[in-house]
Scaffold this active site. Sequence first.
Site, PDB file in Angstrom:
ATOM      1  NE  ARG A   1      41.434  29.413  56.330  1.00 49.59           N
ATOM      2  CZ  ARG A   1      42.511  30.088  56.703  1.00 49.59           C
ATOM      3  NH1 ARG A   1      43.528  30.181  55.906  1.00 49.59           N
ATOM      4  NH2 ARG A   1      42.561  30.679  57.873  1.00 49.59           N
TER       5      ARG A   1
ATOM      6  CD1 TRP B   1      35.352  23.597  60.836  1.00 45.46           C
ATOM      7  CD2 TRP B   1      35.463  24.816  62.715  1.00 45.46           C
ATOM      8  NE1 TRP B   1      35.889  22.807  61.824  1.00 45.46           N
ATOM      9  CE2 TRP B   1      35.968  23.524  62.988  1.00 45.46           C
ATOM     10  CE3 TRP B   1      35.439  25.753  63.747  1.00 45.46           C
ATOM     11  CZ2 TRP B   1      36.443  23.156  64.239  1.00 45.46           C
ATOM     12  CZ3 TRP B   1      35.907  25.393  64.993  1.00 45.46           C
ATOM     13  CH2 TRP B   1      36.401  24.096  65.227  1.00 45.46           C
TER      14      TRP B   1
ATOM     15  N   GLY C   1      35.345  34.190  63.034  1.00 42.75           N
ATOM     16  CA  GLY C   1      35.653  34.496  64.428  1.00 42.75           C
ATOM     17  C   GLY C   1      34.443  34.253  65.306  1.00 42.75           C
TER      18      GLY C   1
ATOM     19  CD  GLU D   1      51.970  14.914  64.527  1.00 39.21           C
ATOM     20  OE1 GLU D   1      51.446  15.480  65.510  1.00 39.21           O
ATOM     21  OE2 GLU D   1      51.622  15.142  63.363  1.00 39.21           O
TER      22      GLU D   1
ATOM     23  CG  HIS E   1      52.970   3.347  86.163  1.00 35.84           C
ATOM     24  ND1 HIS E   1      53.187   2.822  87.418  1.00 35.84           N
ATOM     25  CD2 HIS E   1      54.188   3.546  85.621  1.00 35.84           C
ATOM     26  CE1 HIS E   1      54.489   2.735  87.630  1.00 35.84           C
ATOM     27  NE2 HIS E   1      55.122   3.161  86.551  1.00 35.84           N
TER      28      HIS E   1
ATOM     29  CE  LYS F   1      47.350  22.954  56.872  1.00 38.44           C
ATOM     30  NZ  LYS F   1      47.975  21.717  57.383  1.00 38.44           N
TER      31      LYS F   1
END
Length: 596
Positions: free
Chosen positions: A27, A74, A99, A470, A493, A591
């Site tokens: 993750r 994290w 959280g 992507e 452009h 993740k």
Amino acid sequence: MCGIVGAIAERNVSPILLSGLKRLEYRGYDSAGIAVINEHQLFRERSQGKVAALEAKVIASDLKGSLGIAHTRWATHGVPHERNAHPHMSGTIAVVHNGIIENYQELKSKLSVGYSFESETDTEVIAHLIHSMRNDSETLFATVQKAITYLEGAFSIAVIDSNLPGELVAARKGTPLVIGMGLGENFIASDPFALLPVTNQFIYLEDFDCIRLTCTSIEILDKSGHIIERPTKNLYATDDAADKGLYKHYMQKEIFEQPKALSETLQGRLKVNLATLMGCDTHLSSKIEAVQINACGTSYHAGLVAKYWFESIGIACHVEVASEYRYRESVTPQNTLFISISQSGETLDTIEALKLAKQKPFLGYLAITNSPDSAITRESNWTILTHAGREIGVASTKAFTTQLTVLLALVDALSQHSNAAISEALTSLPFYSEAMLAMDETIQKMSKEFSESTSALFVARGILYPIAMEGALKLKEISYIHAESYPAGELKHGPLALVDKNMPVIAVVTENALTDKMIANLEEINARDGCLYIFKERRVQQKIGFGHEIELPDMPEITSPILVSIALQLFSYHVACEKGTDVDQPRNLAKSVTVE
Ligand code: G6P
């Protein structure tokens, strides 16, 4: 993103907690920690970096106990550092948290009289808050229930107290938490995958649930403090996904699993009507005039491709990143179906956008996800599952192509005249994906030539433009090379100013109505000495004659976005391998992003 594991048993839980953390590594995280209670004493180890470093410390200190909590962090508040790693402690209490606590500054200043803070995290306030509210006349369970009413934001927490070696307390609001049920032992985790080695029976908690686990009992209180029973679910996921087999990385394994994932996703979905595909009312099909798609990251790109498909059958389609949609005023056109796309089903922005959309007059809410029991599924009226199997690499590959497959099957089902071309292209998709994977070696050679580059432009036109987006995202995620994407017609452009012999441009040319225009755009790049890497479909007649060129196998035009994306995944993967980056867990990424 952060991960939680907790266990209460009659055996040493340290190995269970460490194995759970390892299973959550995919993750994304930057530090890890564990706390156990042994003979009424709290022991903690924390470490910056990988779980292996924490494990070494646990072994060295012989950390053991029959009750414990563990965490992968994290960083959101405070740098990745041991002092900021969870668990955070206050006296006899230890807490782990996923959280963000939005009012932590306010709570911190209230608690600063009496408590000194060792970290920069929002989590430490939870530990001190619970400690400050603890008193002998009240259980830890009751204290935690009260404490969480002071917390604003999204969170899952797990709490232990060395005065109570026989219970584990936890709560959730907005981020996932499950109970794993064992025999004479119980567990919690932010993702059931962490616990598959010890149980396959799970209870998914709802927002505001507060739980108390002992070895032999489970108590769940809902938002209003009533004891509640939540359904038990068996998860029969095999352990295969946790094994790289002969592959060097999970990402590589997952790229090569695509033929299987695509064919499993297509099972029972070819030439079916909307009611069969979505499990909806048969009349819904005739009512849908427009769709609104919300998603983040790679899933957002799947939505952008789908826009071309939906609008080709006359259904208006608006696609937006969830973090933008949720904070702006928007108009809901009549008879619009709201679609959330999310591999994990747990991305906070996508969930919140969906909750907001539910207050608006949409026709209904459809989830396209790889996670059957996720929050997005629960919030939606209907779900179409992508049967990608577990995706462990942080950079999404098979989840993306199966999302596209489901979206095209949806367009097919909505198409008034049951579009034979779509069904045929979908039927042959697994076969063509095999052919694309056979390009691996050739693509690897090209990626070697490219790998010294420090920047890249990805260009394409039409429905392949989101695939260029992507492609650029994949490259930057795993190789850390700066990459941008442009519709090739837009180069003149602005971005053309960047083009010289030092600017690699990765281009996709397939046979479609825009082939000539695309080649003319490549001429413009070549005329400015741009260093071109061209992925060209074999059947394109026009000779290009400059740049590095790879010939891709012929493919049906309608599924070309799915197939070309496989070639670009291989390209990024090999570039990242050349650069020696952490392919499966790229720096700073997660993740499943369960915070804002
Ligand atoms: C994170 C992942 C991406 C993913 C995005 C949306 O950023 O690293 O790979 O595309 O979240 O995730 P979802 O689970 O909602 O598709």
